[in-house]
Design a protein around this motif. Structure first.
Motif, PDB file in Angstrom:
ATOM      1  N   MET A  11       0.842  -1.207   0.000  1.00 35.04           N
ATOM      2  CA  MET A  11       0.000   0.000   0.000  1.00 35.04           C
ATOM      3  C   MET A  11       0.878   1.257   0.000  1.00 35.04           C
ATOM      4  N   ALA A  12       1.933   1.249   0.796  1.00 29.50           N
ATOM      5  CA  ALA A  12       2.806   2.416   0.912  1.00 29.50           C
ATOM      6  C   ALA A  12       3.491   2.740  -0.408  1.00 29.50           C
ATOM      7  N   GLN A  13       3.861   1.705  -1.168  1.00 28.75           N
ATOM      8  CA  GLN A  13       4.617   1.907  -2.404  1.00 28.75           C
ATOM      9  C   GLN A  13       3.738   2.119  -3.635  1.00 28.75           C
ATOM     10  N   MET A  14       2.456   1.822  -3.534  1.00 26.74           N
ATOM     11  CA  MET A  14       1.550   2.026  -4.664  1.00 26.74           C
ATOM     12  C   MET A  14       1.463   3.524  -4.973  1.00 26.74           C
ATOM     13  N   THR A  15       1.481   3.875  -6.253  1.00 31.17           N
ATOM     14  CA  THR A  15       1.426   5.300  -6.591  1.00 31.17           C
ATOM     15  C   THR A  15      -0.018   5.789  -6.657  1.00 31.17           C
ATOM     16  N   PHE A  16      -0.198   7.001  -6.187  1.00 33.37           N
ATOM     17  CA  PHE A  16      -1.509   7.639  -6.267  1.00 33.37           C
ATOM     18  C   PHE A  16      -1.939   7.748  -7.731  1.00 33.37           C
ATOM     19  N   ALA A  17      -0.986   8.033  -8.620  1.00 31.25           N
ATOM     20  CA  ALA A  17      -1.287   8.182 -10.057  1.00 31.25           C
ATOM     21  C   ALA A  17      -1.843   6.900 -10.670  1.00 31.25           C
ATOM     22  N   SER A  18      -1.476   5.746 -10.130  1.00 34.64           N
ATOM     23  CA  SER A  18      -1.985   4.484 -10.677  1.00 34.64           C
ATOM     24  C   SER A  18      -3.403   4.197 -10.188  1.00 34.64           C
ATOM     25  N   LEU A  55       0.496  16.035  -7.723  1.00 34.62           N
ATOM     26  CA  LEU A  55       0.926  14.785  -7.090  1.00 34.62           C
ATOM     27  C   LEU A  55       0.774  13.595  -8.038  1.00 34.62           C
ATOM     28  N   THR A  56      -0.242  13.648  -8.876  1.00 33.23           N
ATOM     29  CA  THR A  56      -0.435  12.600  -9.878  1.00 33.23           C
ATOM     30  C   THR A  56       0.685  12.661 -10.907  1.00 33.23           C
ATOM     31  N   ASP A  57       1.001  13.864 -11.384  1.00 30.95           N
ATOM     32  CA  ASP A  57       2.082  14.039 -12.361  1.00 30.95           C
ATOM     33  C   ASP A  57       3.439  13.610 -11.798  1.00 30.95           C
ATOM     34  N   GLU A  58       3.636  13.849 -10.503  1.00 32.96           N
ATOM     35  CA  GLU A  58       4.895  13.470  -9.847  1.00 32.96           C
ATOM     36  C   GLU A  58       4.973  11.969  -9.560  1.00 32.96           C
ATOM     37  N   LYS A  59       3.840  11.287  -9.719  1.00 31.60           N
ATOM     38  CA  LYS A  59       3.758   9.849  -9.459  1.00 31.60           C
ATOM     39  C   LYS A  59       4.222   9.485  -8.043  1.00 31.60           C
ATOM     40  N   VAL A  60       3.751  10.264  -7.073  1.00 31.02           N
ATOM     41  CA  VAL A  60       4.117   9.985  -5.688  1.00 31.02           C
ATOM     42  C   VAL A  60       3.435   8.713  -5.213  1.00 31.02           C
ATOM     43  N   ASN A  61       4.110   8.003  -4.316  1.00 32.40           N
ATOM     44  CA  ASN A  61       3.481   6.825  -3.740  1.00 32.40           C
ATOM     45  C   ASN A  61       2.557   7.279  -2.604  1.00 32.40           C
ATOM     46  N   PHE A  62       1.756   6.329  -2.098  1.00 34.99           N
ATOM     47  CA  PHE A  62       0.803   6.696  -1.057  1.00 34.99           C
ATOM     48  C   PHE A  62       1.497   7.156   0.221  1.00 34.99           C
ATOM     49  N   GLN A  63       2.671   6.628   0.500  1.00 33.44           N
ATOM     50  CA  GLN A  63       3.390   7.078   1.693  1.00 33.44           C
ATOM     51  C   GLN A  63       3.672   8.581   1.594  1.00 33.44           C
TER      52      GLN A  63
END
Length: 121
Positions: A11-18, A55-63
């Motif tokens: 969950m922590a490593q999943m990207t918000f963008a995905s 944040l989506t463009d940056e492909k940040v993870n959920f953490q």
């Protein structure tokens, strides 16, 4: 039932963008809008539409996503089952935050009114 450490790390490593496009598809199939989705995300995290896109463009993870978020003071009012877990009982703070978001999106897709989703009295 409590998510495993492996599940929490995933969950922590999943990207918000995905995940965001999946949220959008889910709610649009039920006649809801991107504006409503962004409103729900803003209520939970304090991120406006511009910040969500950034944040989506940056492909940040959920953490990282939740480290940057300022959670709504009424987040404790989010209760119930999502993905087989009772959100208010999840011990891992990050996994709980992700499931809060999942729960709000689910409520949006199920046609709940925005006042109820946003926990307005």
């Amino acid at each position: 039932m409590e998510p495993s450490d492996k599940h929490n790390e995933k969950m922590a490593q999943m990207t918000f963008a995905s995940v965001y496009p999946m949220y959008l598809t889910k709610i649009e199939k039920k006649g809801r809008t991107k504006k409503e989705l962004d409103q729900v995300i803003e209520w939970l995290t304090s991120f406006d539409t511009k910040k969500i896109k950034e944040l989506t463009d940056e492909k940040v993870n959920f953490q990282t996503f939740f480290e940057k978020a300022k959670l709504n003071k009424n987040v404790h009012l989010i209760k119930g089952m999502i993905c087989g877990y009772r959100v208010e009982e999840i011990q891992n703070p990050l996994t709980q935050k992700v499931r809060y978001l999942d729960k709000l999106v689910d409520e949006l897709a199920k046609g709940k009114s925005m006042d109820k989703i946003l926990r307005n009295p």
